[in-house]
Scaffold this motif. Structure first.
Motif, PDB file in Angstrom:
ATOM      1  N   PRO A 150       0.887  -1.234   0.162  1.00 21.20           N
ATOM      2  CA  PRO A 150      -0.109  -0.019  -0.142  1.00 21.20           C
ATOM      3  C   PRO A 150       0.813   1.154  -0.137  1.00 21.20           C
ATOM      4  N   ASP A 151       0.178   2.269  -0.441  1.00 22.39           N
ATOM      5  CA  ASP A 151       0.941   3.723  -0.381  1.00 22.39           C
ATOM      6  C   ASP A 151       2.101   4.006  -1.051  1.00 22.39           C
ATOM      7  N   LEU A 152       2.539   3.277  -2.090  1.00 17.22           N
ATOM      8  CA  LEU A 152       3.446   3.507  -2.957  1.00 17.22           C
ATOM      9  C   LEU A 152       3.704   4.779  -3.669  1.00 17.22           C
ATOM     10  N   PRO A 153       4.611   5.268  -3.719  1.00 16.77           N
ATOM     11  CA  PRO A 153       4.809   6.594  -4.501  1.00 16.77           C
ATOM     12  C   PRO A 153       4.669   6.207  -6.075  1.00 16.77           C
ATOM     13  N   ARG A 154       4.183   7.198  -6.930  1.00 17.96           N
ATOM     14  CA  ARG A 154       3.678   6.793  -8.147  1.00 17.96           C
ATOM     15  C   ARG A 154       4.777   6.244  -9.047  1.00 17.96           C
ATOM     16  N   ARG A 155       5.788   6.906  -8.889  1.00 15.68           N
ATOM     17  CA  ARG A 155       7.143   6.297  -9.792  1.00 15.68           C
ATOM     18  C   ARG A 155       7.255   4.974  -9.387  1.00 15.68           C
ATOM     19  N   GLU A 156       7.291   4.446  -8.007  1.00 20.25           N
ATOM     20  CA  GLU A 156       7.760   3.402  -7.312  1.00 20.25           C
ATOM     21  C   GLU A 156       6.730   2.458  -7.959  1.00 20.25           C
ATOM     22  N   SER A 157       5.454   2.530  -7.940  1.00 17.87           N
ATOM     23  CA  SER A 157       4.488   1.692  -8.450  1.00 17.87           C
ATOM     24  C   SER A 157       4.664   1.364  -9.722  1.00 17.87           C
ATOM     25  N   ARG A 200      -7.643   7.369  -7.379  1.00 15.35           N
ATOM     26  CA  ARG A 200      -8.784   6.482  -7.527  1.00 15.35           C
ATOM     27  C   ARG A 200      -8.771   5.428  -8.279  1.00 15.35           C
ATOM     28  N   ASN A 201      -7.645   4.907  -8.998  1.00 18.38           N
ATOM     29  CA  ASN A 201      -7.493   3.647  -9.405  1.00 18.38           C
ATOM     30  C   ASN A 201      -6.334   3.259  -9.232  1.00 18.38           C
ATOM     31  N   SER A 202      -5.405   3.260  -8.180  1.00 16.39           N
ATOM     32  CA  SER A 202      -4.011   2.925  -7.979  1.00 16.39           C
ATOM     33  C   SER A 202      -3.938   1.260  -7.773  1.00 16.39           C
ATOM     34  N   ARG A 203      -5.230   0.673  -7.593  1.00 14.44           N
ATOM     35  CA  ARG A 203      -5.081  -0.788  -7.169  1.00 14.44           C
ATOM     36  C   ARG A 203      -6.050  -1.514  -8.637  1.00 14.44           C
ATOM     37  N   ILE A 204      -6.313  -0.799  -9.525  1.00 13.40           N
ATOM     38  CA  ILE A 204      -7.197  -1.578 -10.626  1.00 13.40           C
ATOM     39  C   ILE A 204      -6.163  -2.366 -11.291  1.00 13.40           C
ATOM     40  N   GLY A 205      -6.484  -3.504 -11.715  1.00 14.60           N
ATOM     41  CA  GLY A 205      -5.637  -4.266 -12.495  1.00 14.60           C
ATOM     42  C   GLY A 205      -4.681  -5.462 -11.575  1.00 14.60           C
TER      43      GLY A 205
END
Length: 257
Positions: A150-157, A200-205
């Motif tokens: 959870p809560d990963l920075p954008r680039r790291e994700s 709003r969609n960081s865990r989609i997919g």
């Protein structure tokens, strides 16, 4: 001094270029001979002096042709004593970088990026399911777990998602697929960074990534192909919709890469 291709043999490889566009014809003949299997990586092509004799021309077009061939990655050139032109060793990463640059220069669209990605990764998932080892399965599992933190920075994700996909392609053992995937990653990174990891969609997919892993771990090649295809088609649809949404909001066309 090392010897180039003997003249008796080079007669069947090269022909006189005196009545042709010199440098370009030399380049064409060398590349054609390489594709015909008449040269191997690391084979000595010749010094400037030897090549002027082989091609029956002056040093000026020879130097121009060698410069072009070096830029294309066909030959390596050593200067000084013992120097000359040698057929280059293969460097897929260099090719991938050059191809990525060309993607940018021709301004490939998001649709084109994803269409290429679907072709590469679906076949790669199929092959990976056939060839993957137990150690690779465990490594892929760890990559998936890292994505789901959870809560990963954008680039790291984004980096972790790409690492998961890259691992599958590399596990396929198909060097052409690996090289093409590396070339696509530059464009994918730009797309994902701009659009993929919003609150709003960081865990989609993630669920579909789990499905891909499960099929590969079960060594189900057909299932892995299908799971990857469904995942990428869904990602393609979502990405294109959001690109259009951003474009409409900005009132201008949004670059694909």
């Amino acid at each position: 001094m090392r010897k180039p291709v003997p003249l008796a043999e080079s007669d069947t490889v090269f022909s006189s270029v005196r009545s042709q566009s010199l440098a370009s014809r030399i380049v064409t003949q060398v590349i054609d001979a390489l594709f015909a299997g008449q040269f191997k990586p690391g084979q000595f092509l010749g010094t400037e002096a030897q090549l002027t004799e082989t091609f029956q021309t002056s040093r000026v077009p020879i130097r121009e042709a060698l410069g072009r061939l070096e830029a294309l990655g066909v030959v390596t050139i050593k200067t000084g004593a013992g120097g000359g032109a040698t057929i280059a060793e293969g460097k897929p990463d260099q090719f991938a970088t050059a191809l990525a640059v060309q993607f940018m220069l021709v301004q490939v669209t998001a649709e084109e990026i994803f269409d290429a990605r679907i072709g590469i990764e679906c076949r790669a998932a199929e092959l990976a399911a056939e060839k993957i080892t137990d150690d690779q399965i465990e490594a892929l599992r760890l990559l998936l777990e890292r994505i789901m933190e959870p809560d990963l920075p954008r680039r790291e994700s984004v980096d972790r998602i790409l690492a998961f996909h890259r691992f599958i392609v590399e596990a396929s053992g198909a060097r052409t697929l690996v090289t093409l995937m590396h070339a696509l990653e530059h464009a994918l990174l730009n797309l994902f960074t701009a659009l993929e990891a919003s609150p709003r969609n960081s865990r989609i997919g993630y669920k579909s990534l789990q499905g891909i892993f499960d099929r590969i771990a079960a060594r189900d090649s057909e299932g892995a192909f299908t799971a990857m295809r469904l995942h990428l088609l869904d990602r393609r649809k979502s990405m294109l919709y959001r690109l259009k949404e951003l474009s409409d909001q900005a009132g201008i066309a949004t670059p694909a890469s």
